[in-house]
Design an enzyme around this catalytic site. Structure first.
Site, PDB file in Angstrom:
ATOM      1  N   HIS A  44      -2.886   2.158  -6.105  1.00 42.15           N
ATOM      2  CA  HIS A  44      -3.685   0.954  -5.876  1.00 42.15           C
ATOM      3  C   HIS A  44      -3.695   0.058  -7.116  1.00 42.15           C
ATOM      4  O   HIS A  44      -3.727  -1.168  -6.998  1.00 42.15           O
ATOM      5  CB  HIS A  44      -5.115   1.307  -5.489  1.00 42.15           C
ATOM      6  CG  HIS A  44      -5.924   0.120  -5.068  1.00 42.15           C
ATOM      7  ND1 HIS A  44      -5.843  -0.422  -3.804  1.00 42.15           N
ATOM      8  CD2 HIS A  44      -6.799  -0.656  -5.754  1.00 42.15           C
ATOM      9  CE1 HIS A  44      -6.631  -1.482  -3.729  1.00 42.15           C
ATOM     10  NE2 HIS A  44      -7.221  -1.649  -4.898  1.00 42.15           N
ATOM     11  N   ARG A  64      -0.628  -1.997  -6.974  1.00 41.80           N
ATOM     12  CA  ARG A  64      -0.817  -3.084  -5.989  1.00 41.80           C
ATOM     13  C   ARG A  64      -1.707  -4.180  -6.580  1.00 41.80           C
ATOM     14  O   ARG A  64      -1.427  -5.375  -6.430  1.00 41.80           O
ATOM     15  CB  ARG A  64      -1.441  -2.493  -4.724  1.00 41.80           C
ATOM     16  CG  ARG A  64      -1.870  -3.504  -3.653  1.00 41.80           C
ATOM     17  CD  ARG A  64      -2.311  -2.747  -2.406  1.00 41.80           C
ATOM     18  NE  ARG A  64      -3.115  -3.571  -1.511  1.00 41.80           N
ATOM     19  CZ  ARG A  64      -2.622  -4.413  -0.606  1.00 41.80           C
ATOM     20  NH1 ARG A  64      -1.316  -4.577  -0.509  1.00 41.80           N
ATOM     21  NH2 ARG A  64      -3.418  -5.105   0.194  1.00 41.80           N
ATOM     22  N   TYR A 116      -9.127 -13.501  -7.920  1.00 43.94           N
ATOM     23  CA  TYR A 116      -9.265 -14.665  -8.788  1.00 43.94           C
ATOM     24  C   TYR A 116     -10.523 -14.580  -9.650  1.00 43.94           C
ATOM     25  O   TYR A 116     -10.552 -15.096 -10.759  1.00 43.94           O
ATOM     26  CB  TYR A 116      -9.291 -15.952  -7.951  1.00 43.94           C
ATOM     27  CG  TYR A 116      -7.945 -16.322  -7.398  1.00 43.94           C
ATOM     28  CD1 TYR A 116      -7.129 -17.218  -8.076  1.00 43.94           C
ATOM     29  CD2 TYR A 116      -7.477 -15.777  -6.212  1.00 43.94           C
ATOM     30  CE1 TYR A 116      -5.881 -17.566  -7.580  1.00 43.94           C
ATOM     31  CE2 TYR A 116      -6.238 -16.116  -5.706  1.00 43.94           C
ATOM     32  CZ  TYR A 116      -5.438 -17.011  -6.387  1.00 43.94           C
ATOM     33  OH  TYR A 116      -4.204 -17.343  -5.906  1.00 43.94           O
ATOM     34  N   LYS A 170      -3.166  -1.454   7.634  1.00 39.71           N
ATOM     35  CA  LYS A 170      -4.623  -1.340   7.530  1.00 39.71           C
ATOM     36  C   LYS A 170      -5.355  -2.474   8.231  1.00 39.71           C
ATOM     37  O   LYS A 170      -6.433  -2.286   8.783  1.00 39.71           O
ATOM     38  CB  LYS A 170      -5.021  -1.289   6.053  1.00 39.71           C
ATOM     39  CG  LYS A 170      -6.479  -0.962   5.815  1.00 39.71           C
ATOM     40  CD  LYS A 170      -6.758  -0.813   4.331  1.00 39.71           C
ATOM     41  CE  LYS A 170      -8.226  -0.486   4.097  1.00 39.71           C
ATOM     42  NZ  LYS A 170      -8.515  -0.332   2.651  1.00 39.71           N
ATOM     43  N   HIS A 176      -3.995  -9.036   3.529  1.00 36.53           N
ATOM     44  CA  HIS A 176      -5.460  -9.060   3.638  1.00 36.53           C
ATOM     45  C   HIS A 176      -5.871  -9.804   4.908  1.00 36.53           C
ATOM     46  O   HIS A 176      -5.387 -10.906   5.163  1.00 36.53           O
ATOM     47  CB  HIS A 176      -6.078  -9.779   2.436  1.00 36.53           C
ATOM     48  CG  HIS A 176      -5.957  -9.018   1.147  1.00 36.53           C
ATOM     49  ND1 HIS A 176      -5.954  -9.629  -0.090  1.00 36.53           N
ATOM     50  CD2 HIS A 176      -5.851  -7.685   0.900  1.00 36.53           C
ATOM     51  CE1 HIS A 176      -5.846  -8.720  -1.030  1.00 36.53           C
ATOM     52  NE2 HIS A 176      -5.780  -7.534  -0.462  1.00 36.53           N
ATOM     53  N   ARG A 200       0.862  -1.167   0.000  1.00 35.55           N
ATOM     54  CA  ARG A 200       0.000   0.000   0.000  1.00 35.55           C
ATOM     55  C   ARG A 200       0.901   1.221   0.000  1.00 35.55           C
ATOM     56  O   ARG A 200       1.998   1.203   0.570  1.00 35.55           O
ATOM     57  CB  ARG A 200      -0.910   0.000   1.229  1.00 35.55           C
ATOM     58  CG  ARG A 200      -1.845  -1.203   1.312  1.00 35.55           C
ATOM     59  CD  ARG A 200      -2.692  -1.168   2.580  1.00 35.55           C
ATOM     60  NE  ARG A 200      -3.629  -2.285   2.646  1.00 35.55           N
ATOM     61  CZ  ARG A 200      -3.370  -3.453   3.227  1.00 35.55           C
ATOM     62  NH1 ARG A 200      -2.184  -3.646   3.812  1.00 35.55           N
ATOM     63  NH2 ARG A 200      -4.266  -4.429   3.225  1.00 35.55           N
TER      64      ARG A 200
END
Length: 391
Positions: A333, A336, A369, A254, A359, A212
Site C-alpha cells: 500500500h 501505491r 493532496y 475493490k 477510486h 493494489r
C-alpha cells in the site's frame, strides 16, 4: 363490584398481574404492535420494575422484548442480513465477532446500553491493548447494527453514534510515501540482493502503476497490451487460505471504478517484459473461473496471492532496516501511495488521478493532496503567485 385479585401474601394485584402456582409472578400486556406478551419475575417488586420499563417502551413506541437482545445477538442478526459479501469483508466481520464473543460487554442487553457505557467499553478495549484500527472496525459493525435496532423501534437512540476520536485517540501510524531518494535506495537494495532481486520487477510495477497488490496478482498475460503500452485491470485474485487446502477465486476490483486501463511507463514496460521472460512454464496452467496465464507463480507453479508479496516485502524491509541507519516502512500500500503522491505533486488533474487509482470517490483521491508538504506548496505558489497578482 368484583373482588380484587390478591397474591398469597394478600397483596392486591393490578390488571394483568397474576401469581403462578410455583410462586413466581406474571404480567400480561399488549405491546405497541397489538401483540399479546408475557413477562415473569420471582418477586412482585421485580415484576413491577419490569412493568415500568414496558410502559416506558410502549410510550416511546419501542419493542420491549426485542430490547432484551444482547449486543452480540443484535450483531449476529445484522450480519445475517448481509448478502453477497466479498471474502475479505467476511473475514473482517468474523474478526470482529471473535473479539465480541470474548467480551463480557457483548452479553449486555441492548436496551441497557447507554452512550457512556459504550464509551467506557471502548476505553477499556484501548487499555487492554487493542489498536485504534481494531476498535474502529468494531465500531464500524456496531453502529449500523444499532441503527437497525433504532429503525425497527427496538431502541430510541443509537448509543454508538458518537465520534470515536473524541474517546479513543487515533494513534495509527500514518502511511508515508517514499521520497525519491528512499525509493531509489530501496530499489537498488532489492536489485542487488541475492534473494530479494526476484521481487525487483513487481516492486517497480507497483511503484509505476499504483496497482493494489491483489490487482497485481490478478493480472494475466492477456491483460498486457504491449502494442499500446497499457494494462487492463479488471479483477483481483484471492484465495481463502495461505497454507494447506485452499480455494482460488476472482473478485471484481475493490470499487466500481476499479475496472480501468493504466498506461505503461518505459520502466514498467521493461519490468513486465522481464516478468514474462522469467515466468515458469507450468505443465498445466491453473484455471480460475475461466482465467489462466497469471503472471506471478510460486514454486509449485500456482498463482501467487497478496500474502506472498506482503510477507516477502516485510522480510526485505526487515533486512534493510537491520543494515541501514535510515529506517523504512514499505508495504504494497505504501508503494501505491507513493505512486499517487508523486503524480499529485507533479500536478496531474485530480479526476485523472482518480481514474488511475480506481477510486470510486474523488474525496479519497483528494486526501492525497492534503498530505502534500510545504515544498510542494511552495513550488505551486511560485508558479501561480504572479498570475494571481499577489503582492
Amino acid at each position: 363490584m368484583s373482588e380484587k385479585r390478591k397474591d398469597k401474601k394478600g397483596r392486591i394485584l393490578k390488571d394483568g398481574e397474576s401469581q403462578r402456582s410455583n410462586g413466581n409472578y406474571q404480567f400480561r400486556y399488549t405491546d405497541f404492535k397489538g401483540k399479546r406478551k408475557y413477562i415473569y419475575a420471582p418477586t412482585l417488586k421485580e415484576l413491577r420494575e419490569k412493568e415500568s420499563d414496558i410502559q416506558t417502551a410502549i410510550d416511546d413506541g419501542l419493542d420491549y422484548c426485542a430490547g432484551k437482545l444482547t449486543l452480540l445477538e443484535l450483531v449476529k442478526k445484522y450480519l445475517s442480513q448481509k448478502q453477497g459479501m466479498r471474502y475479505n469483508t467476511r473475514v473482517g466481520y468474523n474478526f470482529v465477532l471473535n473479539i465480541l464473543e470474548k467480551e463480557p460487554f457483548s452479553y449486555r442487553q441492548i436496551k441497557t446500553i447507554k452512550p457512556s457505557d459504550a464509551k467506557e467499553w471502548f476505553i477499556k478495549l484501548k487499555n487492554d491493548g487493542r489498536r485504534y484500527s481494531t476498535i474502529q472496525s468494531i465500531r464500524g459493525v456496531l453502529r449500523p447494527a444499532f441503527d437497525m435496532a433504532v429503525e425497527e423501534d427496538i431502541l430510541k437512540k443509537n448509543p454508538f453514534s458518537f465520534t470515536l476520536t473524541t474517546i479513543v485517540p487515533n494513534d495509527s501510524v500514518e502511511r508515508k510515501p517514499l521520497s525519491p531518494a528512499e525509493e531509489k535506495k530501496f530499489l537498488d537494495y532489492i536489485r542487488e540482493g541475492k534473494h530479494s532481486r526476484v521481487y525487483y520487477d513487481p516492486v517497480v510495477i507497483l511503484l509505476g502503476t499504483g496497482l493494489r497488490i491483489s490487482e497485481l496478482c490478478g493480472l494475466t498475460i492477456s491483460d498486457l497490451d504491449f502494442t499500446n503500452r497499457r494494462i487492463h485491470v479488471e479483477r483481483q485474485l484471492v484465495r481463502t487460505k495461505f497454507a494447506g487446502p485452499c480455494e482460488y477465486y476472482l473478485e471484481k476490483p475493490k470499487t466500481e471504478s476499479g475496472d480501468r486501463f493504466i498506461p505503461m511507463s518505459n520502466e514498467v514496460y521493461q519490468a513486465f517484459k522481464r516478468v514474462l521472460r522469467d515466468r515458469p512454464k507450468p505443465k498445466v496452467e491453473i484455471m480460475v473461473e475461466g482465467k489462466s496465464g497469471f503472471l506471478f507463480l510460486d514454486k509449485d507453479e500456482k498463482p501467487k496471492v497478496a500474502g506472498h508479496f506482503e510477507h516477502a516485502l516485510k522480510r526485505i524491509v526487515d533486512h534493510y532496516n537491520e543494515s541501514h541507519i535510515d529506517q523504512l516502512v514499505v508495504t504494497p500500500h505504501v508503494l501505491r501511495h507513493t505512486f499517487c503522491t508523486k503524480l499529485a505533486r507533479a500536478g496531474i488533474p485530480v479526476k485523472e488521478l482518480q481514474y488511475l487509482m480506481g477510486h470510486s470517490d474523488v474525496g479519497t483521491t483528494l486526501k492525497i493532496y492534503t498530505h502534500l508538504d510545504y515544498e510542494a506548496a511552495e513550488k505551486s505558489f511560485q508558479k501561480y503567485s504572479s498570475a494571481a497578482g499577489l503582492y
